[in-house]
Design an enzyme around this catalytic site. Sequence first.
Site, mmCIF file in Angstrom:
data_model
loop_
_atom_site.group_PDB
_atom_site.id
_atom_site.type_symbol
_atom_site.label_atom_id
_atom_site.label_comp_id
_atom_site.label_asym_id
_atom_site.label_seq_id
_atom_site.Cartn_x
_atom_site.Cartn_y
_atom_site.Cartn_z
ATOM 1 C CD GLU A 275 -2.454 -1.244 2.796
ATOM 2 O OE1 GLU A 275 -2.060 -0.482 3.708
ATOM 3 O OE2 GLU A 275 -3.369 -2.067 2.972
ATOM 4 N N PRO A 276 1.678 1.455 -1.015
ATOM 5 C CG PRO A 276 2.846 1.457 -3.058
ATOM 6 C CD PRO A 276 1.873 0.640 -2.229
ATOM 7 N N GLY A 277 1.960 4.998 -0.683
ATOM 8 C CA GLY A 277 1.301 6.263 -0.984
ATOM 9 C C GLY A 277 2.350 7.319 -1.291
ATOM 10 N NE ARG A 278 5.925 9.697 3.508
ATOM 11 C CZ ARG A 278 5.431 10.566 4.407
ATOM 12 N NH1 ARG A 278 5.568 11.853 4.221
ATOM 13 N NH2 ARG A 278 4.824 10.136 5.492
ATOM 14 N NE ARG A 314 4.386 15.385 4.939
ATOM 15 C CZ ARG A 314 5.664 15.304 5.188
ATOM 16 N NH1 ARG A 314 6.496 16.205 4.690
ATOM 17 N NH2 ARG A 314 6.142 14.347 5.932
ATOM 18 C CB CYS A 346 -2.964 35.252 12.403
ATOM 19 S SG CYS A 346 -3.544 36.265 11.059
ATOM 20 C CD GLU A 347 -2.143 28.918 14.188
ATOM 21 O OE1 GLU A 347 -1.313 28.081 14.586
ATOM 22 O OE2 GLU A 347 -3.317 28.657 13.945
#
Length: 421
Positions: A275-278, A314, A346-347
Amino acid sequence: MDHFIYKTGVLHAEDVAIPEIAAAVGSPFYVYSTATLQRHYQVFEDALKGMDHLICYAMKANSNQAVLKIMADMGAGMDVVSGGEYARAIAAGVSPDKIVFSGVGKTAGEMEMALQGGIRQFNVESEPELLVLGAVATRMGKLANITLRVNPDVDAKTHAKIATGKSDNKFGIPMVKAREAYAQAASLSGIKVVGIDVHIGSQLTDLAPYEAAFTKVAELTEQLRGDGHNITRLDLGGGLGIPYQRDNSAPPLPIEYGEVIRRTVGHLGCEIEIEPGRLIAGNAGLMVSSVIYVKQGAERKFLIIDAAMNDLIRPAMYEAYHDIIPVIEPAAGIEPQPIDIVGPVCESGDTFATQRLMPELKSDDLVAFRSAGAYGAVMASEYNSRPLIPEVLVSGDQFAVVRPRPTYADMISRDITPPWM
Ligand code: LLP
């Protein structure tokens, strides 16, 4: 390898110049390369060659319909974790018998949806889930293929928020309870045991945890077969890491990962699912943003860009590193200077990079975030009422908007003022 390179000093996605896309769609935006997506899928096919296998793309990484269609056309199955992902996979033309359903909290409604539309298997993560699935399938007169996701208690040596294979994580059934859980599964009507599932985490940069986990799965396979279960499939999850820091990291290659699979479970005669995603989507995408201001603070200089934490979470969420490069290649011999790269939200957490060495940039210059194709657009929000940024797909010298930027009116029209106001 990807297809984002400088040609005559200008960053291109395949054969399309990034400034050309920026002029057409405005900034910021995501851009994906078809050739890179296809290449990354093929690398896994090559790694598992000769073994009976199915690559189920973990679509949580990037679930744009265009990306899913590319995967489906290559022959990929899908790993889905929600009713929404299931619906997206079906809409993209993925055959239901290539869809596996993962996730620690599947609802009865989601199970019903998948059983109705067709599903290859459920990767069940707990005894209560097993009971609900058995009841739903029995009520519908269906037989649900299942694996049980086991938790091998292996340290994946990745960021704590994306490690899933330790005994204190919420995922899977502890190895020591596995045989008991399989016995229970076999006794339930509506349930058919087909295999074992394991997924130990994401962005793994070392093969040793895989080796340890798959070895435990192989042992369990023999035990379960001894107990009389027909174990024919092993779903080994995803998680293989990618080089986020181009010049400074070299995670293992899919071919080496394939060798670990062959060595640990190859002798069992099982169909292998991964199940590869990245690894498929990550380096197939850029996020492109333009400079709003260059600001000199009391101690530091800030590059204030028009993308923010709501567009790519991220760095704020996992302290993740992304290479950030100028779209116009800097002239040779220019000494890069440290600068903090921040968004307009605004953080203070809206910081993409601290004291990053960059060539001198000015307002309206474009920068590109590498490795933004996975867990980028899918994790975006409209925080600060910033519209979701568009997604663009490139193929050769063509490009198309595959998700447009909503207008302010689109955004506001999703809210409803109650009738008493
Ligand atoms: N299978 C299961 C059951 C998963 O939970 C995941 C990822 C995958 C496969 C795919 O893993 P991959 O090959 O993409 O590493 N948002 C985080 C990553 C979360 C991963 C969650 N599960 C990030 O941006 O780093």
